[in-house]
Design a protein around this motif. Structure first.
Motif, PDB file in Angstrom:
ATOM      1  N   MET A  24       0.972  -1.069   0.085  1.00 18.66           N
ATOM      2  CA  MET A  24      -0.033   0.134  -0.017  1.00 18.66           C
ATOM      3  C   MET A  24       0.803   1.208   0.088  1.00 18.66           C
ATOM      4  SD  MET A  24      -2.892  -0.894   2.782  1.00 18.66           S
ATOM      5  CE  MET A  24      -4.195  -2.045   2.443  1.00 18.66           C
ATOM      6  N   ARG A  25       2.039   1.175   0.742  1.00 14.89           N
ATOM      7  CA  ARG A  25       2.756   2.429   0.717  1.00 14.89           C
ATOM      8  C   ARG A  25       3.421   2.466  -0.389  1.00 14.89           C
ATOM      9  NH1 ARG A  25       5.472   1.010   5.057  1.00 14.89           N
ATOM     10  NH2 ARG A  25       4.251   2.216   6.517  1.00 14.89           N
ATOM     11  N   LEU A  26       3.937   1.600  -1.006  1.00 14.81           N
ATOM     12  CA  LEU A  26       4.554   1.531  -2.445  1.00 14.81           C
ATOM     13  C   LEU A  26       3.713   2.107  -3.607  1.00 14.81           C
ATOM     14  CD1 LEU A  26       7.123   0.811  -3.876  1.00 14.81           C
ATOM     15  CD2 LEU A  26       6.564  -1.666  -3.925  1.00 14.81           C
ATOM     16  N   TYR A  27       2.477   1.989  -3.665  1.00 10.22           N
ATOM     17  CA  TYR A  27       1.836   2.091  -4.546  1.00 10.22           C
ATOM     18  C   TYR A  27       0.727   3.133  -4.299  1.00 10.22           C
ATOM     19  CZ  TYR A  27       2.669  -3.052  -5.893  1.00 10.22           C
ATOM     20  OH  TYR A  27       2.986  -4.095  -6.184  1.00 10.22           O
ATOM     21  N   SER A  28       0.662   3.758  -3.244  1.00 12.39           N
ATOM     22  CA  SER A  28      -0.154   4.836  -2.669  1.00 12.39           C
ATOM     23  C   SER A  28       0.143   5.748  -3.824  1.00 12.39           C
ATOM     24  CB  SER A  28       0.129   5.116  -1.242  1.00 12.39           C
ATOM     25  OG  SER A  28      -0.670   6.325  -1.255  1.00 12.39           O
ATOM     26  N   GLY A  29      -1.185   6.475  -4.518  1.00 12.30           N
ATOM     27  CA  GLY A  29      -1.007   7.481  -5.350  1.00 12.30           C
ATOM     28  C   GLY A  29      -0.129   7.491  -6.504  1.00 12.30           C
ATOM     29  N   LYS A  30       0.433   6.286  -6.817  1.00 16.65           N
ATOM     30  CA  LYS A  30       1.134   5.920  -8.171  1.00 16.65           C
ATOM     31  C   LYS A  30       0.116   5.377  -9.191  1.00 16.65           C
ATOM     32  CE  LYS A  30       5.516   5.744  -6.122  1.00 16.65           C
ATOM     33  NZ  LYS A  30       5.763   4.560  -4.896  1.00 16.65           N
ATOM     34  N   SER A  31       0.499   5.618 -10.291  1.00 16.31           N
ATOM     35  CA  SER A  31      -0.363   5.045 -11.441  1.00 16.31           C
ATOM     36  C   SER A  31      -1.815   5.462 -11.281  1.00 16.31           C
ATOM     37  CB  SER A  31       0.068   3.482 -11.877  1.00 16.31           C
ATOM     38  OG  SER A  31      -0.485   2.805 -12.770  1.00 16.31           O
ATOM     39  N   TRP A  32      -2.574   4.346 -11.413  1.00 14.67           N
ATOM     40  CA  TRP A  32      -3.921   4.251 -11.217  1.00 14.67           C
ATOM     41  C   TRP A  32      -4.333   4.132  -9.788  1.00 14.67           C
ATOM     42  CZ3 TRP A  32      -6.539   0.118  -9.071  1.00 14.67           C
ATOM     43  CH2 TRP A  32      -5.620  -1.110  -9.049  1.00 14.67           C
ATOM     44  N   TYR A  33      -3.479   3.881  -8.983  1.00 15.73           N
ATOM     45  CA  TYR A  33      -3.872   3.821  -7.350  1.00 15.73           C
ATOM     46  C   TYR A  33      -4.197   5.014  -6.752  1.00 15.73           C
ATOM     47  CZ  TYR A  33      -1.680  -0.877  -8.069  1.00 15.73           C
ATOM     48  OH  TYR A  33      -1.314  -2.042  -8.622  1.00 15.73           O
ATOM     49  N   PRO A  34      -5.116   4.949  -5.968  1.00 13.15           N
ATOM     50  CA  PRO A  34      -5.531   6.112  -5.142  1.00 13.15           C
ATOM     51  C   PRO A  34      -4.551   6.282  -4.085  1.00 13.15           C
ATOM     52  CG  PRO A  34      -7.147   4.227  -4.461  1.00 13.15           C
ATOM     53  CD  PRO A  34      -6.003   3.774  -5.646  1.00 13.15           C
ATOM     54  N   LYS A  35      -4.550   7.434  -3.466  1.00  8.93           N
ATOM     55  CA  LYS A  35      -3.861   7.870  -2.464  1.00  8.93           C
ATOM     56  C   LYS A  35      -4.085   7.025  -1.201  1.00  8.93           C
ATOM     57  CE  LYS A  35      -0.466  11.190  -1.454  1.00  8.93           C
ATOM     58  NZ  LYS A  35       0.584  10.465  -1.834  1.00  8.93           N
ATOM     59  N   ILE A  36      -3.492   6.248  -0.549  1.00  8.65           N
ATOM     60  CA  ILE A  36      -3.994   5.516   0.648  1.00  8.65           C
ATOM     61  C   ILE A  36      -3.274   5.978   2.026  1.00  8.65           C
ATOM     62  CG2 ILE A  36      -4.018   3.088   1.558  1.00  8.65           C
ATOM     63  CD1 ILE A  36      -3.215   2.080  -1.253  1.00  8.65           C
ATOM     64  N   ASP A  37      -4.347   6.448   2.921  1.00  9.58           N
ATOM     65  CA  ASP A  37      -4.178   6.743   4.164  1.00  9.58           C
ATOM     66  C   ASP A  37      -3.367   5.794   5.286  1.00  9.58           C
ATOM     67  OD1 ASP A  37      -3.893   8.110   6.706  1.00  9.58           O
ATOM     68  OD2 ASP A  37      -6.067   8.563   6.798  1.00  9.58           O
ATOM     69  N   LEU A  38      -2.262   5.986   5.340  1.00  8.62           N
ATOM     70  CA  LEU A  38      -1.593   4.905   6.113  1.00  8.62           C
ATOM     71  C   LEU A  38      -1.540   5.150   7.663  1.00  8.62           C
ATOM     72  CD1 LEU A  38       1.033   3.735   3.576  1.00  8.62           C
ATOM     73  CD2 LEU A  38      -0.700   2.527   4.295  1.00  8.62           C
ATOM     74  N   SER A  39      -2.190   6.194   8.049  1.00 11.21           N
ATOM     75  CA  SER A  39      -1.728   6.725   9.485  1.00 11.21           C
ATOM     76  C   SER A  39      -2.494   5.950  10.556  1.00 11.21           C
ATOM     77  CB  SER A  39      -2.277   8.436   9.632  1.00 11.21           C
ATOM     78  OG  SER A  39      -3.649   8.166   9.155  1.00 11.21           O
ATOM     79  N   HIS A  40      -3.325   5.183  10.082  1.00  8.43           N
ATOM     80  CA  HIS A  40      -3.887   4.272  11.047  1.00  8.43           C
ATOM     81  C   HIS A  40      -3.359   2.759  10.985  1.00  8.43           C
ATOM     82  CE1 HIS A  40      -6.673   7.347  12.365  1.00  8.43           C
ATOM     83  NE2 HIS A  40      -7.182   7.480  11.184  1.00  8.43           N
ATOM     84  N   ILE A  41      -2.157   2.711  10.258  1.00 10.36           N
ATOM     85  CA  ILE A  41      -1.821   1.245  10.224  1.00 10.36           C
ATOM     86  C   ILE A  41      -1.389   0.672  11.579  1.00 10.36           C
ATOM     87  CG2 ILE A  41       0.440   2.051   9.768  1.00 10.36           C
ATOM     88  CD1 ILE A  41       0.571   0.440   7.262  1.00 10.36           C
TER      89      ILE A  41
END
Ligand code: COM
Length: 500
Positions: free
Chosen positions: A64-81
């Motif tokens: 999720m961290r790697l793909y977040s916001g890249k290519s077609w992936y949405p930005k993923i909020d990782l603050s609650h990981i």
């Protein structure tokens, strides 16, 4: 009394005892398992099954961290990981699901008798459980192992844990020190780091000393990129803290170093639980293991030891197979353990590393010149660019494919999607070792270990049917070179030592 006598009492229903008792029953014997907690031992509580689950969670987090916001992936909020949340899910659902399944399979499906409670060995033919005496013609000790704990100040401080405490974690540490860079420690480092935990591994000698150099380098190079710190040749002297862990103090190159942290994972080894068998007069080895012969017999006639209680290799297949061998011998056969070509495996999420047979260094020592069938090979591009074709891409060799994300790891420029390596003796054209870091290759290694054992050649491999794309590529890569009269393979050093 004769009717009450079992052919064997299996003292401990872990992997070794459970599989041994099942085999024993299948051979026509009458086994009884004595188990205090749950069948299947530590596997589903905090070892194999839990690590499988947790490394999947860590892979998800890392990807999720790697793909977040890249290519077609949405930005993923990782603050609650949260690693603690992942552990909680396993505690609440996974542990119970596995425990119930093991119980159902053993008692209901296989019809094996289990007596539940803390057993006390009275003598080699009698075990007491809940005040009742159970009698057996044979006794099989399968009491497992425990984490080895160093005798240093602060080891009992809250915040110090072992693999046993991992599923029990209730809060997320910020900084974790891992004591020990063996299989468990390196796996834990890769599992905790994706959860925003700063991880430092302190190893007294060498991390993963028995692994092939290229596989080690791949893992440590990836660790470096991910910010996981590794110190080798460092001696931990003390764990400091008032109410709980605050730092780890160690000697490194003659200097004292202090590593602030709020959690410590101790993973310096395993100690067999041989104590319950000591009153029987069984011989105990230097590592606290119950000493056995190839047939899992102790020095006391009619007493066997199986699984981790009998010492290394600490590996599920060995535990279960020791159970099977003991069962056969109790049934009157003369069966022997075969410790050759036992694969090894570590989860290093988002990938996994698997190995069987000789490393390149061992093979060179034994055979002189060896042939490598290996991808990728050659110097790796230093600074791969995400989502772009870049010069040096060809040095990635063939992408290693397992599950869906391994090609992604390549195309996102992380230069980390995997490595496969087969080592061949060119004279006999036989394989002598297989190594992989990638995703999903471990299934193949179950069979590769057998192929190594029977002396499988490059020419035979070239005749198999690969199901392309696959995680390990050994079939198609071998076919590319198998036509050569004088075998050359794909040669080349993958990384130089200063790459990581
Ligand atoms: C797996 C444990 S959870 S066992 O080896 O099947 O008993």
């Amino acid at each position: 009394m004769a009717n009450d006598e079992y052919d064997a009492i299996w003292f401990g229903g872990g992997a070794a005892g459970r599989f041994g008792a099942a085999f024993h029953k299948a051979l026509g014997g009458r086994p009884l398992i004595v188990e205090e907690h749950h069948l299947g031992g530590e596997c589903h509580v905090c070892r194999c099954a839990f690590e499988n689950f947790f490394s999947d969670q860590a892979s998800m987090a890392e990807l999720m961290r790697l793909y977040s916001g890249k290519s077609w992936y949405p930005k993923i909020d990782l603050s609650h990981i949260s690693a603690a949340k992942a552990a909680e899910l396993y505690r609440k659902v996974g542990q119970r699901a596995f425990a119930d399944t093991m119980k159902h399979q053993t008692e209901k499906q296989l019809g094996i008798e289990v007596v539940w409670g803390k057993g006390k060995i009275i003598d080699k033919n009698a075990v007491e459980v809940n005040g009742k005496i159970y009698r057996g013609k044979n006794l099989v000790i399968g009491t497992g192992s425990r984490p080895t704990m160093p005798d240093i100040p602060g080891i009992d401080l809250p915040g110090v844990m072992t693999y046993r405490g991992h599923p029990e974690m209730k809060t997320d540490p910020k900084k974790m020190v891992i004591m020990g860079g063996g299989k468990i420690g390196i796996g834990k480092a890769a599992m905790f780091a994706p959860f925003n935990i700063e991880v430092t591994v302190l190893e007294k000698y060498t991390c993963l000393p028995k692994w092939d150099r290229d596989i080690r380098n791949f893992i440590f190079r990836d660790f470096k990129r991910r910010g996981i710190k590794i110190y080798e040749g460092i001696d931990v002297k003390e764990i400091k803290g008032k109410e709980k862990v605050e730092s780890v103090v160690a000697k490194f190159n003659g200097e004292t170093m202090e590593f602030p942290c709020d959690a410590v994972m101790v993973s310096i080894g395993l100690t067999p639980n041989s104590e319950p068998a000591i009153p029987l007069g069984v011989k105990i080895g230097k590592g606290n293991e119950i000493m056995i012969d190839e047939g899992c017999r102790t020095n006391v006639p009619g007493v066997y030891a199986v699984g981790d209680a009998a010492g290394p290799p600490y590996f599920m297949a060995i535990a279960r197979k020791r159970g099977m061998i003991a069962a056969k011998n109790i049934a009157g056969e003369d069966a022997k353990m075969d410790y050759s070509f036992v694969p090894d495996h570590i989860y290093v999420p988002p990938l996994e590393a698997t190995s069987v047979g000789l490393t390149e260094a061992e093979a060179r020592e034994k055979y002189g010149d060896v042939v490598l069938i290996q991808v990728p090979w050659g110097p790796k591009p230093k600074d791969p660019k995400p989502e772009e074709y870049y010069p040096g891409f060809e040095n990635q060799g063939l992408p290693v494919c397992g599950r869906i994300h391994t090609l992604n790891l390549l195309f996102y420029g992380q230069n980390r999607n995997g490595l496969v390596k087969a080592i061949v003796d060119p004279k006999s054209r036989k394989y002598v070792g297989f190594h992989s870091v990638g995703d999903g290759a471990k299934t193949a290694f179950q069979y590769l270990s057998y192929l190594l054992k029977i002396g499988w050649t490059v020419d035979q491999m070239a005749n198999l049917h690969e199901v392309f794309l696959n995680a390990e590529h050994f079939v198609q890569l071998s076919r590319l070179v198998a036509g050569q009269k004088e075998l050359k393979g794909f040669a080349g050093q993958v990384y130089s030592e200063d790459d990581f």
